[in-house]
Design an enzyme around this catalytic site. Structure first.
Site, PDB file in Angstrom:
ATOM      1  N   GLU A 231      40.724  45.324  33.476  1.00  0.00           N
ATOM      2  CA  GLU A 231      39.479  46.070  33.291  1.00  0.00           C
ATOM      3  C   GLU A 231      39.050  45.967  31.842  1.00  0.00           C
ATOM      4  O   GLU A 231      39.849  45.618  30.970  1.00  0.00           O
ATOM      5  CB  GLU A 231      39.664  47.527  33.705  1.00  0.00           C
ATOM      6  N   HIS A 273      39.599  54.235  33.168  1.00  0.00           N
ATOM      7  CA  HIS A 273      40.875  54.635  32.577  1.00  0.00           C
ATOM      8  C   HIS A 273      40.751  54.856  31.064  1.00  0.00           C
ATOM      9  O   HIS A 273      39.785  54.437  30.445  1.00  0.00           O
ATOM     10  CB  HIS A 273      41.931  53.560  32.840  1.00  0.00           C
ATOM     11  N   LEU A 293      40.312  34.233  30.755  1.00  0.00           N
ATOM     12  CA  LEU A 293      41.294  33.942  31.801  1.00  0.00           C
ATOM     13  C   LEU A 293      40.944  32.633  32.512  1.00  0.00           C
ATOM     14  O   LEU A 293      41.813  31.805  32.785  1.00  0.00           O
ATOM     15  CB  LEU A 293      41.369  35.105  32.792  1.00  0.00           C
ATOM     16  N   ALA A 296      41.784  29.742  30.487  1.00  0.00           N
ATOM     17  CA  ALA A 296      43.236  29.533  30.448  1.00  0.00           C
ATOM     18  C   ALA A 296      43.752  28.917  31.745  1.00  0.00           C
ATOM     19  O   ALA A 296      44.927  28.587  31.861  1.00  0.00           O
ATOM     20  CB  ALA A 296      43.939  30.857  30.190  1.00  0.00           C
ATOM     21  N   GLY A 297      42.843  28.778  32.744  1.00  0.00           N
ATOM     22  CA  GLY A 297      43.242  28.143  33.991  1.00  0.00           C
ATOM     23  C   GLY A 297      43.531  29.115  35.118  1.00  0.00           C
ATOM     24  O   GLY A 297      43.969  28.716  36.198  1.00  0.00           O
ATOM     25  N   ALA A 298      43.295  30.378  34.885  1.00  0.00           N
ATOM     26  CA  ALA A 298      43.549  31.355  35.933  1.00  0.00           C
ATOM     27  C   ALA A 298      42.407  31.343  36.949  1.00  0.00           C
ATOM     28  O   ALA A 298      41.297  30.943  36.628  1.00  0.00           O
ATOM     29  CB  ALA A 298      43.682  32.751  35.323  1.00  0.00           C
ATOM     30  N   VAL A 300      39.797  33.344  38.824  1.00  0.00           N
ATOM     31  CA  VAL A 300      39.164  34.653  38.649  1.00  0.00           C
ATOM     32  C   VAL A 300      37.922  34.745  39.530  1.00  0.00           C
ATOM     33  O   VAL A 300      36.856  34.267  39.154  1.00  0.00           O
ATOM     34  CB  VAL A 300      38.769  34.892  37.168  1.00  0.00           C
ATOM     35  N   PRO A 301      38.033  35.320  40.724  1.00  0.00           N
ATOM     36  CA  PRO A 301      36.846  35.470  41.569  1.00  0.00           C
ATOM     37  C   PRO A 301      35.817  36.362  40.869  1.00  0.00           C
ATOM     38  O   PRO A 301      36.186  37.224  40.083  1.00  0.00           O
ATOM     39  CB  PRO A 301      37.370  36.159  42.832  1.00  0.00           C
TER      40      PRO A 301
END
Lengths: 608, 427
Positions: A231, A273, A293, A296-298, A300-301
């Site tokens: 978040e 939060h 992200l 970095a290759g993640a 992420v939808p």
């Protein structure tokens, strides 16, 4: 396989009721996973030395409560983990204590609202000691089929639905407690479920972050992909991105990030939060994190809804590559069930329980008590009085106003008879000896019997016998003489025809004035005429009068002494209060009130 | 983080031995006159008058007046108090402080970092700092430690302070760090910090103070209340919910967003933001932010629901939530249902569509109770865990009619597509 929580994890819970609740949820998981109970001890100084009960399957396990973590470990050397469930003002001390004990290698803190400074200090201590400090405000950690720390995973049904009884291939790390469950559920529906899921808490600088656990997941051969829920605010997600980009990683990283709404909401409006605060220059924004992200290759939808299909795709790939095999389906019937409580089983019609107690007068299961079916408040609102309640509870009848008035008079005239009578005297002696009200009044009530106030039932019984059997007064008296003895309700120690009992006279006159059908009272008065002719003091006494009237009103013989007991309780309570308020001292009889008829002093012979 | 207004913020600096200008916080002109008879400097000094409210750009709004003599200051106080700030809020406090004659302005701050804190110092301050960010020198201070004299002296030297001023500055920085550390601060910024011309004393002219509200339990002298952090004071309804929040186990949160038509009533600090994101991603306009979590009592959720239903111009309410760990869905929903009924009885919710999605303990009972509202004339759509989290937002904004609780997979696929489109649109 799993990380940080496994079948060897043994737990001490630091905390009170919330901790006990967590222990119960954890025991439910142990039951499902057919694993030994993880919680071995509690630390909660106010309850030290006591036992907490935790249902485990159909058994109840007693778990001791200790004063300190060190004491708990001394008795339970297998403990290696502490869960902190104490309030924010004591959380630091509790966690610090646990970290200082060598055997503890993981401390996870559920407490919310812990000052940031405290968390940072605890993180430093943990780091220096090579331990893990997770949280605060962390929902817990769960390793499918192995170990549950805290209430993460939710209700038992959800554990089953989310296939938490056996490991899958996905790791989960979330800040949010509620979303941890959601992601676990998604992993179980779109893939084969999770290995371990960790709630790290929503603070800006949690004790452990994504990177801490990504490192561990990377080393866990059973975990092939990790889903993180990030978040806006802070830089934990950016750190995760940096970690992922630093070198070729075995695990796939997937992420969803919340907080895009900040881009269109009024500036400065922040929520979510504690850690959800965007930096001044856009760093920490949801977009910044998602971009980093992705770079970095993640995976992420763009939205939360896209996560399920993305997980499915990764899982299909893993299957295609042969890295994972389809998990064999488990029939729900093959899983341990959470034993139902008797109540649940009764509801579903599975068991029949022979009741232990049967009642025919009252019911307090609803919003308010029902007196023989009538709600108490409605009786009050409609002007009913105490005598009506007596009628309902003692005789199952809603008596008439006329009858109620008679009952009220009976109670009023029997309420007290001064301190000299055995009941009051006993209560007074008890009060002077410092005995509490309920016991002192009960002591007075114990005196009620054949010689004091307890003749009402017997008097009623025999008058009723006579009327039922249509006996004449003579027949009755001779029957009593040969079979019973003196007639109960007849005779007085002091009062006589010449010195009548005013209470009786008043009551009889009033009842007579009501023109009611009173065959028992009439009979009793006839008996009195005969007996007083024999002896002046053989008058119809107050017990006899009350008995005859109450039988006429339809009260059962069993209930009759109750009127005297109830009425006299008013007096006894009064005497107790009176003595208490006077500060009366312990009472002792003077020697001159005792006739010492015992043998005089003798020499004691030697014991043979 | 909790923002503290200038007055109490200055008070904390003073408490830790830093020099601040004389100041008074007043709520009326009478109050100002009383204060002036007690504090002589008010009549003798040039004065600054500022609205003492949690609002941004006070300068632009004409809520800062400088270089005034006493009568002009009194006039400024009079004009400022009661001035409308929009949204029904008015200026209720004014801070009057002493002008400090100075030549140079500097910048100093302490901010919270993962490892502890960081001291920031620059020999340029005021508005100049914005264009000279690279001149700021930093000193990290690990948690549990205090910066050494040497490191502070080095910081001041690096920031370009000359010998005499450097040692003064190091001393001031030490005090600021003390204040930060002992007061559980998360951010302290003094800008400008100035050198008073007459006695060469360092004086903090303006302070931004953010404290850790969670540490309140160990600061009995924090008698001030925290200011709203989003550029306006809290509204009456927001305060009412905060009041409830402070009394209960668990939490309820509520922030109004004027101009919206989609009310949010979701569970969970995490999920609630995803719901808000989903509304925004589809071009919807949230009318509020709300959240309840930690198994709050049903009456608290009922109060929250009432406030949500009282928002103007609503078209829909999103009652979302993930699969709860321990929040009792049946009980919390009972609170929401009671709130809905009350609102309906008051003539609210006409034509408002309610969209529900939730899971967790007693989910079946809770969802069934929501579904039963249909029979009472509510426009309500109820979905269980098989419908992905934010799909109800999608459905509500697209006004799609779908059978309740139908299979989820197709929906998810369309959701992804939409999500991707929304992503593109933003790029």
């Amino acid at each position: 396989m799993s990380i940080i929580a496994d079948r060897d994890t043994r737990v001490v819970i630091q905390g009170g009721p919330a901790g006990v609740n967590a222990a119960r949820r954890m025991a439910e998981f142990c039951h499902l996973a057919k694993a030994p109970l993880t919680v071995q001890a509690f630390v909660f100084p106010p309850d030290a030395g006591k036992i907490n009960e935790v249902p485990y399957g159909s058994e109840i396990v007693s778990i001791p409560v200790y004063k300190s973590v060190a004491e708990a470990i001394a008795d339970h050397p297998d403990i290696n983990t502490s869960l902190v469930y104490v309030g924010p003002d004591r959380a630091f001390g509790a966690a610090r204590e646990a970290l200082n004990v060598d055997a503890i290698r993981l401390v996870s803190m559920i407490t919310e609202g812990v000052p940031e400074k405290d968390t940072k200090l605890l993180s430093r201590v943990a780091r220096e000691k090579g331990k893990i400090f997770n949280g605060p405000s962390a929902i817990g950690i769960i390793s499918a089929g192995e170990c549950r720390l805290g209430v993460i995973g939710g209700a038992f049904d959800n554990l089953v639905l989310s296939k938490l009884y056996r490991p899958g291939s996905f790791g989960v790390i979330t800040k949010s407690g509620g979303l941890s469950n959601e992601i676990i559920w998604i992993c179980s529906q779109f893939a084969d479920g999770i290995t371990t899921a960790i709630g790290i808490g929503g603070d800006a600088y949690p004790g452990s972050d994504y990177v801490t656990y990504l490192e561990m997941f990377e080393q866990d051969p059973k975990t092939h992909a990790v889903v993180i829920v990030g978040e806006m605010g802070g830089d934990l997600e950016e750190r995760a991105a940096d970690w992922y980009a630093a070198k070729k990683r075995r695990i796939k990283l997937m992420a969803v990030i919340s907080g895009f709404c900040q881009e269109v909401l009024p500036k400065g409006m922040k929520f979510g939060h504690a850690g959800a605060k965007e930096g001044m220059k856009g760093e920490g924004s949801a977009r910044h994190k998602a971009d980093r992200l992705r770079e970095a290759g993640a995976i992420v939808p763009s939205t939360f809804g896209g996560l399920g299909p993305a997980i499915k795709e990764v899982y299909q790939e893993l299957l295609a590559k042969g890295v994972v095999k389809e998990a064999p389906a488990v029939e729900p019937e093959a899983l341990p069930k959470l034993p139902k409580t008797i109540e649940e089983s009764r509801k579903s019609g599975e068991v029949f329980v022979e009741p232990l107690v049967k009642t025919t007068i009252s019911d307090d299961r609803g919003e308010e008590p029902l007196y023989y079916g009538y709600p108490a408040s409605e009786l009050i609102n409609q002007g009913y009085q105490i005598p009506h309640v007596i009628g309902l509870l003692w005789n199952k009848k809603l008596i008439s106003p006329q009858e109620a008035e008679i009952v009220k008079r009976i109670i009023m005239l029997s309420a007290d008879h001064g301190p000299a009578v055995s009941g009051a005297l006993t209560t007074i002696i008890a009060a002077c000896a410092g005995i509490s009200m309920s016991q002192a009044v009960a002591a007075g009530l114990i005196m009620i019997g054949p010689r004091f106030g307890g003749a009402v039932t017997d008097a009623g019984k025999w008058f009723k016998y006579a009327v039922e059997n249509k006996l004449s007064v003579d027949e009755f008296l001779s029957y009593m003489k040969s079979n019973v003895g003196p007639v109960p309700g007849i005779g007085h120690r002091v009062k006589s025809v010449k010195n009548p009992d005013k209470r009786v006279k008043e009551l009889v006159n009033y009842v007579k004035s009501q023109k009611l059908f009173m065959p028992h009272l009439d009979f009793a008065l006839e008996v009195e005429k005969v007996t007083t002719a024999k002896k002046d003091t053989l008058i119809l006494n107050v017990d006899g009068t009350i008995a005859a009237i109450l039988v006429d009103l339809g009260f059962s013989v069993e209930s009759l002494n109750g009127f005297f007991i109830l009425a006299r309780t008013i007096g006894l309570v009064g005497h107790w209060i009176d003595q208490k308020q006077q500060g009366s001292r312990l009472m002792r009889l003077f020697d001159y009130l005792i006739n010492y008829a015992a043998p005089k002093k003798k020499e004691v012979p030697p014991l043979k | 983080m909790a923002k503290v207004l200038e007055g109490p913020g200055m008070g904390l600096l003073k408490k830790w031995g830093m020099t601040v200008p004389g100041y008074v916080v007043v709520t009326s002109t009478d109050h100002f006159e009383q204060a002036s008879s007690a504090a002589k400097w008010l009549k003798d000094s040039r004065l600054v008058v500022k609205a003492h409210e949690a609002i941004g750009s006070r300068m632009k709004l004409g809520l800062v007046k400088v270089n005034l003599d006493w009568p002009a200051a009194k006039q400024a106080v009079k004009e400022m108090l009661g001035k409308a700030l929009g949204g029904g809020m008015t200026v209720s406090q004014v801070i009057v402080s002493e002008m400090i004659p100075h030549k140079e302005e500097y910048y100093i701050s302490v901010k919270s970092t993962r490892e502890g804190a960081e001291l920031l110092l620059a020999n340029v301050g005021g508005i100049e700092i914005e264009s000279n960010w690279d001149r700021i020198q930093k000193l990290p201070v690990p948690i549990g430690e205090t910066p050494s004299k040497e490191s502070l002296a080095d910081l001041a030297k690096r920031a370009g302070f000359g010998k005499d001023l450097a040692s003064k500055m190091a001393e001031f920085a030490a005090k600021l760090y003390q204040c930060y550390d002992h007061e559980d601060a998360q951010y302290l910024e003094i800008n400008p910090l100035v050198l008073r011309s007459n006695d060469q004393e360092l004086v903090a002219l303006d302070a931004v103070t953010l404290l850790d509200a969670d540490a309140r339990f160990r600061h009995p002298d924090w008698v001030f209340s925290f200011a709203a952090e989003f550029g306006r004071p809290y509204s009456e309804h927001e305060r009412a919910v905060m009041e409830v929040d402070s009394k209960i186990k668990g939490s309820v949160k509520f922030i109004e967003i004027p101009g919206g038509d989609t009310a949010l009533l979701p569970a969970g600090g995490g999920a609630s933001v995803f719901y808000t994101d989903a509304v925004v991603a589809l071009g919807g306009k949230p009318a509020n932010y709300a959240e309840y979590s930690g198994d709050p009592p049903d009456w608290a959720v009922e109060v929250l629901t009432e406030k949500v239903c009282s928002l103007p111009n609503l078209k829909r309410i999103i009652v979302g939530g993930a699969i709860a760990n321990f929040t009792n869905v049946k009980k919390t929903f009972a609170g929401i249902i009671a709130g809905f009924r009350k609102a309906k009885a008051e003539g609210k919710l006409n034509g408002v569509e309610i969209w529900v999605r939730r899971g967790g303990p007693f989910e079946k009972e809770g969802l069934a109770a929501m579904k039963a509202l249909e029979a009472e004339g509510f426009l309500i759509h109820v979905f269980d865990r098989n419908t992905p989290l934010t799909d109800i937002v999608d459905m509500s904004l697209k006004k799609e009619s779908m059978a309740d609780g139908s299979s989820s997979h197709k929906k998810t696929a369309t959701m992804t597509l939409r999500g991707a489109k929304a992503g593109e649109a933003r790029q």
